[in-house]
Write an enzyme that holds these catalytic residues in place. Structure first.
Site, PDB file in Angstrom:
ATOM      1  N   GLN A  27      10.383  47.910  43.837  1.00  0.00           N
ATOM      2  CA  GLN A  27      11.249  48.813  43.065  1.00  0.00           C
ATOM      3  C   GLN A  27      11.269  50.237  43.618  1.00  0.00           C
ATOM      4  O   GLN A  27      12.304  50.898  43.601  1.00  0.00           O
ATOM      5  CB  GLN A  27      10.776  48.837  41.594  1.00  0.00           C
ATOM      6  N   TYR A  54       2.031  40.266  45.353  1.00  0.00           N
ATOM      7  CA  TYR A  54       2.945  41.333  44.942  1.00  0.00           C
ATOM      8  C   TYR A  54       3.859  41.729  46.110  1.00  0.00           C
ATOM      9  O   TYR A  54       3.392  42.022  47.211  1.00  0.00           O
ATOM     10  CB  TYR A  54       2.193  42.570  44.432  1.00  0.00           C
ATOM     11  N   SER A 206      -0.323  45.427  31.684  1.00  0.00           N
ATOM     12  CA  SER A 206       0.827  45.814  30.852  1.00  0.00           C
ATOM     13  C   SER A 206       0.419  46.393  29.498  1.00  0.00           C
ATOM     14  O   SER A 206       0.931  45.989  28.450  1.00  0.00           O
ATOM     15  CB  SER A 206       1.802  44.637  30.658  1.00  0.00           C
ATOM     16  N   GLY A 284       0.925  50.798  35.151  1.00  0.00           N
ATOM     17  CA  GLY A 284       1.858  50.842  36.267  1.00  0.00           C
ATOM     18  C   GLY A 284       2.631  52.139  36.163  1.00  0.00           C
ATOM     19  O   GLY A 284       2.626  52.796  35.117  1.00  0.00           O
ATOM     20  N   GLN A 290       4.661  59.815  35.361  1.00  0.00           N
ATOM     21  CA  GLN A 290       4.217  58.770  34.417  1.00  0.00           C
ATOM     22  C   GLN A 290       2.689  58.607  34.486  1.00  0.00           C
ATOM     23  O   GLN A 290       2.026  58.464  33.466  1.00  0.00           O
ATOM     24  CB  GLN A 290       4.888  57.434  34.730  1.00  0.00           C
TER      25      GLN A 290
HETATM   26  N1  NAP Z   1      -2.981  39.565  36.370  1.00  0.00           N
HETATM   27  C1  NAP Z   1      -1.699  39.445  36.125  1.00  0.00           C
HETATM   28  O1  NAP Z   1      -1.180  38.341  36.004  1.00  0.00           O
HETATM   29  C2  NAP Z   1      -0.869  40.695  36.024  1.00  0.00           C
HETATM   30  C3  NAP Z   1       0.467  40.621  35.583  1.00  0.00           C
HETATM   31  C4  NAP Z   1       1.163  41.811  35.497  1.00  0.00           C
HETATM   32  C5  NAP Z   1       0.573  43.021  35.833  1.00  0.00           C
HETATM   33  N2  NAP Z   1      -0.714  43.047  36.292  1.00  0.00           N
HETATM   34  C6  NAP Z   1      -1.386  44.302  36.691  1.00  0.00           C
HETATM   35  O2  NAP Z   1      -1.217  45.286  35.700  1.00  0.00           O
HETATM   36  C7  NAP Z   1      -0.573  46.430  36.254  1.00  0.00           C
HETATM   37  C8  NAP Z   1       0.209  47.131  35.225  1.00  0.00           C
HETATM   38  O3  NAP Z   1       1.258  46.283  34.739  1.00  0.00           O
HETATM   39  P1  NAP Z   1       2.604  46.943  34.258  1.00  0.00           P
HETATM   40  O4  NAP Z   1       3.207  47.713  35.385  1.00  0.00           O
HETATM   41  O5  NAP Z   1       3.443  45.901  33.612  1.00  0.00           O
HETATM   42  O6  NAP Z   1       2.012  47.954  33.149  1.00  0.00           O
HETATM   43  P2  NAP Z   1       2.573  48.979  32.115  1.00  0.00           P
HETATM   44  O7  NAP Z   1       1.745  50.185  32.316  1.00  0.00           O
HETATM   45  O8  NAP Z   1       2.631  48.354  30.769  1.00  0.00           O
HETATM   46  O9  NAP Z   1       4.088  49.276  32.557  1.00  0.00           O
HETATM   47  C9  NAP Z   1       4.333  50.100  33.643  1.00  0.00           C
HETATM   48  C10 NAP Z   1       5.800  50.493  33.726  1.00  0.00           C
HETATM   49  O10 NAP Z   1       6.213  51.129  32.517  1.00  0.00           O
HETATM   50  C11 NAP Z   1       6.994  52.303  32.820  1.00  0.00           C
HETATM   51  N3  NAP Z   1       6.185  53.458  32.426  1.00  0.00           N
HETATM   52  C12 NAP Z   1       4.834  53.616  32.590  1.00  0.00           C
HETATM   53  N4  NAP Z   1       4.429  54.799  32.109  1.00  0.00           N
HETATM   54  C13 NAP Z   1       5.509  55.417  31.627  1.00  0.00           C
HETATM   55  C14 NAP Z   1       5.717  56.656  30.999  1.00  0.00           C
HETATM   56  N5  NAP Z   1       4.699  57.492  30.791  1.00  0.00           N
HETATM   57  N6  NAP Z   1       6.983  56.990  30.611  1.00  0.00           N
HETATM   58  C15 NAP Z   1       8.002  56.144  30.827  1.00  0.00           C
HETATM   59  N7  NAP Z   1       7.888  54.939  31.421  1.00  0.00           N
HETATM   60  C16 NAP Z   1       6.638  54.568  31.821  1.00  0.00           C
HETATM   61  C17 NAP Z   1       7.227  52.275  34.334  1.00  0.00           C
HETATM   62  O11 NAP Z   1       8.373  51.466  34.615  1.00  0.00           O
HETATM   63  P3  NAP Z   1       9.861  52.065  34.857  1.00  0.00           P
HETATM   64  O12 NAP Z   1       9.736  53.508  35.238  1.00  0.00           O
HETATM   65  O13 NAP Z   1      10.388  51.224  35.965  1.00  0.00           O
HETATM   66  O14 NAP Z   1      10.579  51.827  33.586  1.00  0.00           O
HETATM   67  C18 NAP Z   1       6.010  51.524  34.829  1.00  0.00           C
HETATM   68  O15 NAP Z   1       6.169  50.920  36.093  1.00  0.00           O
HETATM   69  C19 NAP Z   1       0.194  45.858  37.449  1.00  0.00           C
HETATM   70  O16 NAP Z   1       0.532  46.820  38.404  1.00  0.00           O
HETATM   71  C20 NAP Z   1      -0.804  44.876  37.981  1.00  0.00           C
HETATM   72  O17 NAP Z   1      -1.811  45.542  38.718  1.00  0.00           O
HETATM   73  C21 NAP Z   1      -1.426  41.896  36.378  1.00  0.00           C
END
Ligand code: NAP
Length: 332
Positions: A27, A54, A206, A284, A290
């Site tokens: 992305q 990834y 997440s 993330g 962020q």
């Molecule tokens: N083990 C597994 O199966 C598994 C699966 C999924 C993830 N993971 C791990 O968990 C990590 C985090 O997952 P996730 O990225 O889904 O977590 P998340 O923190 O719930 O979501 C992150 C996304 O939310 C948005 N965001 C985050 N902070 C923000 C803020 N302050 N204001 C506005 N938008 C915000 C951004 O996306 P936008 O800016 O694009 O909207 C960001 O990329 C992954 O990178 C990975 O390392 C593991």
């Protein structure tokens, strides 16, 4: 930043970690990726999570370049193995062959001699558990991996692995990486009680519901341009939360965050950190601001009445069914 032990192990991790699923190598451009990693380091994050799969292995390369030059002893680098990394029958799963090949690829791409934590990304029903655990144990002996963990395994699978490790003298699992947020609490019924007893820490993914818990997605409206919900790979992943019932209730969390002087993202991250079995919340980010927002959730305490207000608002949209912790019945 605050630090917690990874389960009962001696390893300390930052209670907020940074993960690069769907962002690095996909992305966001490399410049933005590097800025996010730099913001994480500046804010005191020392723990970074990625996976071989990834962005079809590109995410590990981006993270390796972004962390180049940082003192290795000051970092905890986590990666994973299971999902396909190539077209072959053996480019997937948790066989001795794939794990051995995958760790070597991960170390090369991450430009490091070892990873701090190596995680089985799902349970592999096509490989004997002894084979996987023995291979993980061998990697620990070889110094390529310091600790081993799993991701999205159910309580029975974790218990089985601990029993085998104890019987065979293999290194024990110290962590589990499940999805966990205000909206997705499926680990609370079975996995957390077992993990507390066995010294396993949760590194939760997440925690912000992929961005939904920031409140930026409004019911009945198009998602903001450039957000995960508009991204080619991301939109399918976030779809489970993109319905008006969830989005309307999330809007009702805004006064709760405002009363505490927190942003919505901070409230979401702080919420998962109230669970003492959580070792770290992996956030993330597609932009450095962020990361700077989310990291301020470290050390925040939420009172019982705040937790109750959150539960009252979210009500029936919270998922709690332990059966939702699933791995594919055959290899993908
Ligand atoms: N083990 C597994 O199966 C598994 C699966 C999924 C993830 N993971 C791990 O968990 C990590 C985090 O997952 P996730 O990225 O889904 O977590 P998340 O923190 O719930 O979501 C992150 C996304 O939310 C948005 N965001 C985050 N902070 C923000 C803020 N302050 N204001 C506005 N938008 C915000 C951004 O996306 P936008 O800016 O694009 O909207 C960001 O990329 C992954 O990178 C990975 O390392 C593991």
């Amino acid at each position: 930043m605050e630090f917690r032990h990874l389960g009962r192990s001696g390893l300390k991790v930052s209670e907020i970690s940074y993960g690069n699923w769907l962002t690095h190598g996909s992305q966001v451009e490399e410049d933005a990726a590097k800025q996010c990693v730099q913001a994480a380091l500046d804010e005191g994050i020392t723990t970074f999570d990625t996976a071989d799969v990834y962005a079809a292995t590109k995410a590990e390369e981006v993270l390796g370049r972004a962390l180049k030059g940082v003192r290795r002893e000051s970092l905890e680098i986590f990666t994973k193995v299971y999902w396909p990394t190539g077209p072959g029958q053996n480019d997937r799963g948790l066989s001795r062959k794939h794990i051995t090949e995958s760790i070597n690829g991960s170390l090369r791409r991450l430009q490091t001699d070892y990873v701090d934590l190596y995680q089985a990304h799902r349970f592999d029903y096509e490989t004997p558990l002894e084979e996987t655990l023995k291979t993980f144990d061998d990697l620990v002996r070889q110094g390529k991996v310091l600790y081993v963990g799993v991701s999205e395994w159910n309580a029975d699978q974790i218990a089985q692995a601990l029993k085998i490790a104890d019987e065979m003298g293999f290194d024990r699992i110290v962590s589990n990486q499940p999805q966990y947020s205000m909206l997705w609490r499926v680990i609370e019924g079975e996995i957390v009680p077992l993990s507390e007893k066995e010294g396993i820490g949760q590194i939760v993914w997440s925690p912000i519901g992929q961005g939904v818990l920031t409140g930026k997605y409004l019911p009945g409206q198009q998602p903001p341009e450039g957000s995960r919900a508009t991204d080619n790979s991301g939109s399918a992943m976030i779809a489970r939360f993109m319905n008006d019932d969830v989005l309307t209730r999330v809007q009702e969390l805004k006064p709760i965050a405002a009363d505490l002087g927190l942003s919505m993202a901070q409230l979401a991250v702080a919420w998962v950190l109230q669970n003492p079995n959580v070792s770290s919340a992996i956030v993330g980010a597609s932009r450095p601001e962020q990361v700077r927002d989310n990291v301020k959730a470290a050390g925040v305490k939420l009172d019982a009445d705040v937790l109750k207000r959150i539960d009252d608002v979210l009500g029936p949209v919270v998922e709690r069914d332990p059966a939702k912790t699933q791995s594919p019945s055959t290899r993908p």
